[in-house]
Design a protein around this motif. Sequence first.
Motif, PDB file in Angstrom:
ATOM      1  N   LEU A  10     -59.729 -38.655 -38.238  1.00 63.91           N
ATOM      2  CA  LEU A  10     -58.458 -38.596 -38.969  1.00 63.91           C
ATOM      3  C   LEU A  10     -57.236 -38.474 -38.058  1.00 63.91           C
ATOM      4  O   LEU A  10     -56.211 -39.103 -38.284  1.00 63.91           O
ATOM      5  CB  LEU A  10     -58.481 -37.432 -39.957  1.00 63.91           C
ATOM      6  N   ARG A  11     -57.371 -37.665 -37.009  1.00 61.74           N
ATOM      7  CA  ARG A  11     -56.209 -37.445 -36.135  1.00 61.74           C
ATOM      8  C   ARG A  11     -55.783 -38.717 -35.424  1.00 61.74           C
ATOM      9  O   ARG A  11     -54.656 -38.827 -34.951  1.00 61.74           O
ATOM     10  CB  ARG A  11     -56.532 -36.378 -35.100  1.00 61.74           C
TER      11      ARG A  11
ATOM     12  N   LEU B 277     -63.466 -47.298 -35.073  1.00 65.86           N
ATOM     13  CA  LEU B 277     -64.510 -47.923 -35.875  1.00 65.86           C
ATOM     14  C   LEU B 277     -65.846 -47.858 -35.134  1.00 65.86           C
ATOM     15  O   LEU B 277     -66.890 -47.536 -35.720  1.00 65.86           O
ATOM     16  CB  LEU B 277     -64.108 -49.375 -36.152  1.00 65.86           C
ATOM     17  N   ALA B 278     -65.811 -48.142 -33.823  1.00 61.99           N
ATOM     18  CA  ALA B 278     -67.041 -48.130 -33.033  1.00 61.99           C
ATOM     19  C   ALA B 278     -67.631 -46.731 -32.972  1.00 61.99           C
ATOM     20  O   ALA B 278     -68.850 -46.552 -33.096  1.00 61.99           O
ATOM     21  CB  ALA B 278     -66.742 -48.636 -31.618  1.00 61.99           C
ATOM     22  N   ILE B 279     -66.784 -45.720 -32.821  1.00 61.65           N
ATOM     23  CA  ILE B 279     -67.282 -44.340 -32.730  1.00 61.65           C
ATOM     24  C   ILE B 279     -67.883 -43.909 -34.064  1.00 61.65           C
ATOM     25  O   ILE B 279     -68.947 -43.285 -34.118  1.00 61.65           O
ATOM     26  CB  ILE B 279     -66.143 -43.395 -32.293  1.00 61.65           C
TER      27      ILE B 279
ATOM     28  N   VAL C 198     -56.882 -49.650 -38.484  1.00 57.88           N
ATOM     29  CA  VAL C 198     -57.981 -48.919 -37.865  1.00 57.88           C
ATOM     30  C   VAL C 198     -58.291 -49.544 -36.504  1.00 57.88           C
ATOM     31  O   VAL C 198     -58.567 -50.735 -36.410  1.00 57.88           O
ATOM     32  CB  VAL C 198     -59.229 -48.961 -38.768  1.00 57.88           C
ATOM     33  N   ALA C 199     -58.243 -48.727 -35.444  1.00 62.75           N
ATOM     34  CA  ALA C 199     -58.488 -49.238 -34.097  1.00 62.75           C
ATOM     35  C   ALA C 199     -59.973 -49.540 -33.901  1.00 62.75           C
ATOM     36  O   ALA C 199     -60.827 -48.885 -34.500  1.00 62.75           O
ATOM     37  CB  ALA C 199     -58.012 -48.219 -33.068  1.00 62.75           C
ATOM     38  N   GLU C 200     -60.267 -50.546 -33.057  1.00 65.62           N
ATOM     39  CA  GLU C 200     -61.658 -50.901 -32.742  1.00 65.62           C
ATOM     40  C   GLU C 200     -62.438 -49.679 -32.294  1.00 65.62           C
ATOM     41  O   GLU C 200     -63.583 -49.470 -32.684  1.00 65.62           O
ATOM     42  CB  GLU C 200     -61.698 -51.947 -31.627  1.00 65.62           C
ATOM     43  N   GLU C 201     -61.796 -48.854 -31.439  1.00 66.44           N
ATOM     44  CA  GLU C 201     -62.507 -47.734 -30.845  1.00 66.44           C
ATOM     45  C   GLU C 201     -62.953 -46.750 -31.913  1.00 66.44           C
ATOM     46  O   GLU C 201     -64.094 -46.284 -31.911  1.00 66.44           O
ATOM     47  CB  GLU C 201     -61.604 -47.035 -29.821  1.00 66.44           C
TER      48      GLU C 201
ATOM     49  N   LEU D 238     -56.202 -41.958 -36.757  1.00 64.91           N
ATOM     50  CA  LEU D 238     -56.084 -43.136 -37.615  1.00 64.91           C
ATOM     51  C   LEU D 238     -54.636 -43.462 -37.928  1.00 64.91           C
ATOM     52  O   LEU D 238     -53.845 -42.588 -38.260  1.00 64.91           O
ATOM     53  CB  LEU D 238     -56.851 -42.912 -38.919  1.00 64.91           C
TER      54      LEU D 238
ATOM     55  N   LEU E 155     -65.523 -42.504 -40.622  1.00 68.51           N
ATOM     56  CA  LEU E 155     -64.234 -42.875 -40.032  1.00 68.51           C
ATOM     57  C   LEU E 155     -63.201 -41.757 -40.221  1.00 68.51           C
ATOM     58  O   LEU E 155     -62.367 -41.502 -39.349  1.00 68.51           O
ATOM     59  CB  LEU E 155     -63.747 -44.172 -40.687  1.00 68.51           C
TER      60      LEU E 155
END
Lengths: 247, 383
Positions: A92-93, A104-106, A99-102, A95, A88
């Motif tokens: 960093l850039r 987390l998914a990536i 924490v956005a879903e996207e 966050l 995650l």
Amino acid sequence: MSPADIRAEGITLRLGGAEILKGVDLAVAPGEVVALLGPNGSGKSSLLRALAGMLPHGGRRAVPARLGYMPQDNGATGGALTVLEVALLGRLRHLGAVVAEEDLAIAAAALEEIGIAHLAERPLAALSGGQRQMAFLAQVLAGEPEAMLLDEPTSALDIRHGLHVLQLVRGAARARGLPVLVVLHDLNAAARCADRIAVMQEGRLRGCASPAAMLTPAMVEAVFGVVAEIRPARDGLPAVIPLEAVF
Amino acid sequence: MTALTRARVRGEALPPAGSLAARAGGAAPHLAPHLAPDLASDLARAYRRTARRRLLLLGLLGLALALALVVDAATGPAMLPLAEVARALLGLEADPTTRVILFSIRLPMALMALVVGAALGVSGVVMQTILNNPLASCYTLGVSAGAGFGAALAIVAAAAFPWPEAVGVPLLAFLFALSACAAVAGIGRLRGAGAEMLVLAGIALLFLFQALQSLLQYLASPEALAQIVFWLFGSLLKANWQKLGLVTLALALTLPLLLRDAWAFTALRLGEERAAGLGVKVGALRLRAFGIVSVLTAAAVAFTGTIGFIGLVAPHIARLLLGEDQRLLLPGAALCGALLLSAASVASKTLSPGAVFPIGIVTALIGIPFFLWLILSVRRRHW
């Protein structure tokens, strides 16, 4: 010059009076993997750091803005951070407080891609050196880099996982059109994962060409001080058999 | 869908044809034999679960803190009934004597314990992070020693300058704590603000200020000496609403600033170079954070004296409970520090009926066995 290139022109570097890099020219094209080889202290890591913009240097460099830089693992603990949190942090850039879903998914997809999703909730401190390296590579991929600079990403991996990781790196370079510069010590692994091999010696680039052109008995003896037998393997690429160290 | 998942769905990110893994059928299936196809969303759910559990834990710490506050306020030479204290605190009708004792004496002290504990906890966790050193705290880096010297100087000089002691001691303590930090940061800056350099400079200053303070103690009159020694023990006895307000203000101003850098701090736990690779301006972050926690620490120790143990231990307890994500760790360390100092405050008033032990002594005496038990019983590595 395409904006997606990694390009070094006349890079020089002095540290504490010593001349570490003596004018290095090197270009890596999108989708291309270049393996950086050379004996200890020849300036490989320094070149990577200079390209990543971490050391004040002479000469010019051009790299994409989103750079995936993976330094050598110094065993810095990372303490209680879990593998998923490590991946995650590659985002960093992006966050924020939540924490956005996207993101987390990536990060999760990057773990899956490297093949360490089953380690996601393990703390970094509980991993082996090889597993740590894979977690850090997942971190680099999670950043969706436009270019990758990898410093010995396979130094702690067994031969199977080492090959696996290099294949992933090559696959990512091809699929996403990333230029990749990777420092390696294993000449045979370099021959198999890289399009070109760049050899450094005492702060200078000795050459950069295809594995077959670069890996010759004369080069190996002159640069590494090792007498080696080199013959084509079944895959058509040079196989290096080190025979004797010359002192 | 993201570029990465898109690439994966199209199968582009698989190893090149002819490679071992491709022949084995995709990306290393041997590594994770038990995984379901929709793995990424499973991982995301697990992450959210852990995050919720940690938030709950943070809430529980907050509740424990409220309880500790009531108990602390009720404890003293005149024991007040807990229910009565709770009623008075909630603004309900309560016994007038209870109200007077509570609001003029007990509550400022009890709240001071919370705020100072929180400040020490936060500054400890930030120092440990930016210096990459589990031993770093305001005590080990000379900040407390600077404050101690400043206080001693004010006490000794009070004979020559008739300034009110209530102003001079905290003022000089604050200024010397800050100058200790500035000296550490300045020395570090000369050598590129590396973590080791800052730690070494901090330890050098610790010894310097201790020596200077010993010199003052050697020269001081017996009365001044007693005062200096008592200040060094650390105590909440001199707390009042003004001092409480100042420390609270320092905490309220600095904590949000630190929280803005929470992700950068988390990244820094992976080492300087990796954090820099992720886009953290490490040198600038380190100096900025060091400056912020200097103000916070100086404000805390200026009014209470040397309470060394909280800043070292609260961060480790918080880390064990909440993990390394500094969005939770920063408030967590604040809560743990507050809870520890509040508990120590209760203990300092109950250990010997009628007497109040200096809290700096009590924190270490009851805290160290607890801390040792904690790090020995939790097998998980946390640093």
